[in-house]
Design a protein around this motif. Structure first.
Motif, PDB file in Angstrom:
ATOM      1  N   PHE A 195       0.870  -1.181   0.000  1.00 16.58           N
ATOM      2  CA  PHE A 195       0.000   0.000   0.000  1.00 16.58           C
ATOM      3  C   PHE A 195       0.905   1.228   0.000  1.00 16.58           C
ATOM      4  CE2 PHE A 195      -3.525  -2.335   2.614  1.00 16.58           C
ATOM      5  CZ  PHE A 195      -4.018  -2.896   1.451  1.00 16.58           C
ATOM      6  N   SER A 196       0.744   2.095  -1.010  1.00 14.85           N
ATOM      7  CA  SER A 196       1.647   3.229  -1.070  1.00 14.85           C
ATOM      8  C   SER A 196       1.055   4.480  -0.416  1.00 14.85           C
ATOM      9  CB  SER A 196       2.014   3.519  -2.521  1.00 14.85           C
ATOM     10  OG  SER A 196       0.834   3.592  -3.272  1.00 14.85           O
ATOM     11  N   ARG A 197      -0.268   4.448  -0.124  1.00 12.84           N
ATOM     12  CA  ARG A 197      -0.881   5.632   0.485  1.00 12.84           C
ATOM     13  C   ARG A 197      -1.431   5.255   1.850  1.00 12.84           C
ATOM     14  NH1 ARG A 197      -6.009   5.740  -2.359  1.00 12.84           N
ATOM     15  NH2 ARG A 197      -5.947   3.690  -3.293  1.00 12.84           N
ATOM     16  N   PRO A 198      -2.021   6.227   2.551  1.00  3.89           N
ATOM     17  CA  PRO A 198      -2.640   5.889   3.833  1.00  3.89           C
ATOM     18  C   PRO A 198      -3.632   4.754   3.637  1.00  3.89           C
ATOM     19  CG  PRO A 198      -2.749   8.250   3.454  1.00  3.89           C
ATOM     20  CD  PRO A 198      -2.181   7.639   2.224  1.00  3.89           C
ATOM     21  N   PHE A 199      -3.773   3.913   4.620  1.00  3.97           N
ATOM     22  CA  PHE A 199      -4.693   2.778   4.479  1.00  3.97           C
ATOM     23  C   PHE A 199      -5.454   2.536   5.781  1.00  3.97           C
ATOM     24  CE2 PHE A 199      -0.508   1.157   5.640  1.00  3.97           C
ATOM     25  CZ  PHE A 199      -0.775   0.226   6.638  1.00  3.97           C
ATOM     26  N   ASN A 200      -6.480   1.699   5.685  1.00  4.06           N
ATOM     27  CA  ASN A 200      -7.269   1.321   6.858  1.00  4.06           C
ATOM     28  C   ASN A 200      -6.927  -0.106   7.264  1.00  4.06           C
ATOM     29  OD1 ASN A 200      -8.805   3.697   6.865  1.00  4.06           O
ATOM     30  ND2 ASN A 200     -10.236   2.854   5.354  1.00  4.06           N
ATOM     31  N   ILE A 201      -6.878  -0.326   8.567  1.00  8.12           N
ATOM     32  CA  ILE A 201      -6.823  -1.705   9.064  1.00  8.12           C
ATOM     33  C   ILE A 201      -8.147  -1.948   9.783  1.00  8.12           C
ATOM     34  CG2 ILE A 201      -5.741  -3.312  10.676  1.00  8.12           C
ATOM     35  CD1 ILE A 201      -3.097  -2.137  10.102  1.00  8.12           C
ATOM     36  N   ILE A 202      -8.942  -2.854   9.235  1.00  3.48           N
ATOM     37  CA  ILE A 202     -10.265  -3.127   9.810  1.00  3.48           C
ATOM     38  C   ILE A 202     -10.200  -4.497  10.465  1.00  3.48           C
ATOM     39  CG2 ILE A 202     -12.718  -3.394   9.295  1.00  3.48           C
ATOM     40  CD1 ILE A 202     -12.229  -1.774   6.720  1.00  3.48           C
ATOM     41  N   HIS A 214      -5.280   4.130   9.558  1.00  3.05           N
ATOM     42  CA  HIS A 214      -6.373   4.240  10.524  1.00  3.05           C
ATOM     43  C   HIS A 214      -6.732   2.827  10.985  1.00  3.05           C
ATOM     44  CE1 HIS A 214      -7.571   8.483   9.670  1.00  3.05           C
ATOM     45  NE2 HIS A 214      -6.835   8.206   8.597  1.00  3.05           N
ATOM     46  N   TYR A 215      -6.933   2.661  12.272  1.00  3.97           N
ATOM     47  CA  TYR A 215      -7.290   1.340  12.811  1.00  3.97           C
ATOM     48  C   TYR A 215      -8.769   1.337  13.191  1.00  3.97           C
ATOM     49  CZ  TYR A 215      -7.340  -2.645  16.073  1.00  3.97           C
ATOM     50  OH  TYR A 215      -7.641  -3.821  16.726  1.00  3.97           O
ATOM     51  N   ILE A 216      -9.521   0.404  12.604  1.00  2.00           N
ATOM     52  CA  ILE A 216     -10.973   0.328  12.844  1.00  2.00           C
ATOM     53  C   ILE A 216     -11.308  -1.047  13.429  1.00  2.00           C
ATOM     54  CG2 ILE A 216     -13.256   0.504  11.719  1.00  2.00           C
ATOM     55  CD1 ILE A 216     -11.509   2.015   9.426  1.00  2.00           C
ATOM     56  N   GLU A 273     -22.671  -4.899   8.424  1.00  3.37           N
ATOM     57  CA  GLU A 273     -23.250  -3.560   8.399  1.00  3.37           C
ATOM     58  C   GLU A 273     -22.115  -2.541   8.300  1.00  3.37           C
ATOM     59  OE1 GLU A 273     -26.309  -2.304   8.147  1.00  3.37           O
ATOM     60  OE2 GLU A 273     -26.713  -4.422   7.689  1.00  3.37           O
ATOM     61  N   ILE A 274     -21.092  -2.762   9.109  1.00  3.65           N
ATOM     62  CA  ILE A 274     -20.000  -1.796   9.184  1.00  3.65           C
ATOM     63  C   ILE A 274     -19.113  -1.893   7.941  1.00  3.65           C
ATOM     64  CG2 ILE A 274     -17.989  -1.105  10.553  1.00  3.65           C
ATOM     65  CD1 ILE A 274     -19.652  -2.238  13.024  1.00  3.65           C
ATOM     66  N   LEU A 275     -18.931  -3.125   7.452  1.00  2.00           N
ATOM     67  CA  LEU A 275     -18.079  -3.331   6.275  1.00  2.00           C
ATOM     68  C   LEU A 275     -18.654  -2.707   5.000  1.00  2.00           C
ATOM     69  CD1 LEU A 275     -16.642  -6.941   6.486  1.00  2.00           C
ATOM     70  CD2 LEU A 275     -15.367  -4.812   6.361  1.00  2.00           C
ATOM     71  N   LYS A 276     -19.994  -2.532   5.015  1.00  2.00           N
ATOM     72  CA  LYS A 276     -20.639  -1.945   3.828  1.00  2.00           C
ATOM     73  C   LYS A 276     -19.965  -0.644   3.412  1.00  2.00           C
ATOM     74  CE  LYS A 276     -25.341  -3.729   4.154  1.00  2.00           C
ATOM     75  NZ  LYS A 276     -26.602  -3.482   4.866  1.00  2.00           N
ATOM     76  N   PRO A 278      -7.166   2.132   0.549  1.00  2.28           N
ATOM     77  CA  PRO A 278      -7.137   0.670   0.524  1.00  2.28           C
ATOM     78  C   PRO A 278      -7.254   0.128   1.957  1.00  2.28           C
ATOM     79  CG  PRO A 278      -4.936   1.575   0.104  1.00  2.28           C
ATOM     80  CD  PRO A 278      -5.876   2.743   0.198  1.00  2.28           C
ATOM     81  N   SER A 279      -7.763  -1.093   2.064  1.00  8.03           N
ATOM     82  CA  SER A 279      -7.966  -1.661   3.401  1.00  8.03           C
ATOM     83  C   SER A 279      -7.301  -3.004   3.552  1.00  8.03           C
ATOM     84  CB  SER A 279      -9.463  -1.863   3.670  1.00  8.03           C
ATOM     85  OG  SER A 279     -10.121  -0.638   3.672  1.00  8.03           O
ATOM     86  N   LEU A 280      -6.836  -3.210   4.777  1.00  8.20           N
ATOM     87  CA  LEU A 280      -6.408  -4.548   5.195  1.00  8.20           C
ATOM     88  C   LEU A 280      -7.445  -5.027   6.198  1.00  8.20           C
ATOM     89  CD1 LEU A 280      -4.401  -6.919   5.638  1.00  8.20           C
ATOM     90  CD2 LEU A 280      -3.306  -5.519   7.411  1.00  8.20           C
ATOM     91  N   LEU A 281      -8.110  -6.130   5.878  1.00  6.55           N
ATOM     92  CA  LEU A 281      -9.050  -6.726   6.836  1.00  6.55           C
ATOM     93  C   LEU A 281      -8.299  -7.748   7.669  1.00  6.55           C
ATOM     94  CD1 LEU A 281     -11.217  -5.452   4.992  1.00  6.55           C
ATOM     95  CD2 LEU A 281     -12.505  -7.564   5.209  1.00  6.55           C
TER      96      LEU A 281
END
Ligand code: AVI
Length: 312
Positions: A66-73, A98-100, A134-137, A145-148
């Motif tokens: 991931f080259s830009r900011p990403f989410n960790i869900i 961001h950590y979700i 619901e939240i993943l929607k 981009p996200s890492l689940l």
């Protein structure tokens, strides 16, 4: 709101082969007993996954590309003990993310958030309580981009068809390029697996019996806990650990809230849990069947467990 616990218990206990769903283990008391299980030296999955995330966070993050900011869900974040190592690595390397964490338990999310705010004050954390899907929607609309994360080997508690459905649902909520890091317990020496699920201290037995205590409390039932024992076995050919409660005598249990009585034969079983172990080649098949490609398998030094990185 309809009481699905009551409905599911009724369905399971009136089936020809009685069963109870393992997702109901985790009331407050059950979650505490599960913590005790995770602290047992013989319950290797926790230590194995902790080792992976402690030693290989750098490699995991590099593999994301991931080259830009990403989410960790994180799905089912719980107390976040294992994930801490990964988060710590990222924060100490000033990675922008961001950590979700998502969990159905408000209590678990509150504890996790408090701990993380103390230990990693600069972490950008957005805790969510509720149902994964619901939240993943919202994930598909995110610019990042996200890492689940689906850690802990929870996938092993689903029947294979259900596991496939769940992974397909994850896949549908992901954008092309998103990744999934999924903890999967591997097939290994059967004795190691046997010891992890039939512990000498009776903790896993207590974990199972707690489900009857929960039914007594929530459904006004009169299970006599001493009249049930616990049995678990591993079948190395299928990779299945199956756990059961065993009725120690012929008996009738009344569930007042359900207006019903259930008869048990002497030695009759209630199936309570599946903990499936996978071979590495089965993981590749599983990923393919559910719309993913395996990027890498990060394993502990004994090759007991893998955090498998899949991409969409
Ligand atoms: C939560 N889950 C991955 C555990 C497992 O290993 O299947 C639950 C458990 N059951 C007995 N011991 C641990």
């Amino acid at each position: 709101m309809k009481n699905t616990f009551a409905q599911d218990v009724l369905k399971g206990l009136t089936a020809e082969n009685k069963y109870l769903e393992s997702k109901y283990f985790y009331d407050n008391n059950g979650s505490r007993i599960f913590q005790e299980i995770m602290n047992m030296p013989d319950y290797y999955p926790t230590n194995a996954e902790f080792e992976i995330l402690s030693m290989q966070s750098k490699q995991i993050i590099e593999a994301l590309e991931f080259s830009r900011p990403f989410n960790i869900i994180e799905l089912g974040a719980g107390d976040g003990f294992k994930t801490f190592k990964l988060l710590e690595y990222l924060v100490s390397n000033n990675v922008d993310f961001h950590y979700i964490p998502i969990d159905i338990s408000q209590e678990a999310i509150d504890i996790l958030t408090k701990r993380l705010k103390e230990k990693l004050p600069s972490l950008k954390i957005h805790p969510q309580v509720g149902d994964y899907f619901e939240i993943l929607k919202n994930n598909r609309e995110s610019d990042y981009p996200s890492l689940l994360l689906f850690l802990g080997g929870n996938i092993g508690n689903y029947l294979e068809d259900k596991a496939r459905e769940l992974l397909q649902l994850f896949n549908r909520s992901m954008k092309v390029g998103d990744k999934l890091l999924i903890g999967i317990d591997l097939k290994k020496n059967p004795l190691v697996i046997h010891k992890a699920y039939s512990d000498d201290h009776g903790i896993t037995k207590r974990f199972n019996l707690n489900l009857l205590i929960r039914i007594n409390r929530e459904l006004e039932a009169d299970f006599k806990i001493d009249d049930f024992d616990f049995y678990s076995y591993y079948n190395p050919s299928t990779g299945n650990v199956k756990s059961y409660l065993v009725s120690l005598r012929r008996q009738t249990v009344t569930l007042k809230k359900l207006n019903t009585s259930i008869n048990f034969e002497h030695n009759e079983l209630i199936w309570t849990e599946l903990s499936k172990k996978y071979a590495v080649d089965e993981i590749f098949t599983f990923a393919k069947e559910t719309g993913f490609v395996v990027n890498s398998n990060f394993m502990d030094c004994k090759h007991y467990f893998t955090d498998s990185l899949w991409e969409k």
